[in-house]
Scaffold this motif. Structure first.
Motif, mmCIF file in Angstrom:
data_model
loop_
_atom_site.group_PDB
_atom_site.id
_atom_site.type_symbol
_atom_site.label_atom_id
_atom_site.label_comp_id
_atom_site.label_asym_id
_atom_site.label_seq_id
_atom_site.Cartn_x
_atom_site.Cartn_y
_atom_site.Cartn_z
ATOM 1 N N UNK A 49 17.095 38.213 72.484
ATOM 2 C CA UNK A 49 18.224 37.395 72.067
ATOM 3 C C UNK A 49 17.794 36.640 70.652
ATOM 4 N N UNK A 50 16.582 35.822 70.994
ATOM 5 C CA UNK A 50 15.994 35.324 69.794
ATOM 6 C C UNK A 50 15.393 35.984 68.883
ATOM 7 N N UNK A 51 14.845 37.177 69.357
ATOM 8 C CA UNK A 51 14.271 38.341 68.051
ATOM 9 C C UNK A 51 15.520 38.746 67.467
ATOM 10 N N UNK A 57 19.438 36.520 60.919
ATOM 11 C CA UNK A 57 19.165 35.337 59.908
ATOM 12 C C UNK A 57 18.448 35.822 58.705
ATOM 13 N N UNK A 58 17.514 36.619 58.952
ATOM 14 C CA UNK A 58 16.677 37.173 57.854
ATOM 15 C C UNK A 58 17.315 38.019 57.142
ATOM 16 N N UNK A 61 22.394 38.217 54.284
ATOM 17 C CA UNK A 61 22.832 38.716 53.067
ATOM 18 C C UNK A 61 23.226 40.050 53.271
ATOM 19 N N UNK A 62 22.181 40.769 53.488
ATOM 20 C CA UNK A 62 22.628 42.319 53.652
ATOM 21 C C UNK A 62 23.593 42.609 54.504
ATOM 22 N N UNK A 63 23.660 42.074 55.838
ATOM 23 C CA UNK A 63 24.954 42.358 56.669
ATOM 24 C C UNK A 63 26.095 42.135 55.776
ATOM 25 N N UNK A 64 26.117 40.991 55.399
ATOM 26 C CA UNK A 64 27.399 40.482 54.666
ATOM 27 C C UNK A 64 27.805 41.306 53.631
#
Length: 79
Positions: A49-51, A57-58, A61-64
């Motif tokens: 989950x942390x990974x 988070x990294x 912007x690409x996901x958005x």
């Protein structure tokens, strides 16, 4: 070494006895192995989950950009 007393129903205790007998091990070893396996699984899930959170988070912007309809309303409106 610290110890823990655990209560089982009669049915659970009989099942544990049978499983331990089938595996050729003690009930203590059986319960300890089960607990150790659950601890390891829990740690692995936490680490996974942390990974995922770090990856997301990294690449936020690409996901958005790829999924604009899934962005929170306030973010889409620029608020």
């Amino acid at each position: 070494m610290p110890a823990l007393n655990v209560e089982f129903s009669e049915r659970e205790l009989e099942d544990l006895r049978q499983i331990a007998k089938e595996r050729g091990t003690s009930m203590k070893a059986l319960v300890r192995e089960a607990a150790a396996a659950d601890i390891a699984r829990h740690r692995a899930l936490q680490e996974g989950a942390e990974a995922f959170r770090r990856f997301f988070a990294a690449h936020a912007d690409e996901f958005a950009a790829a999924f604009p309809d899934d962005e929170p309303f306030t973010k889409r409106e620029g608020a």
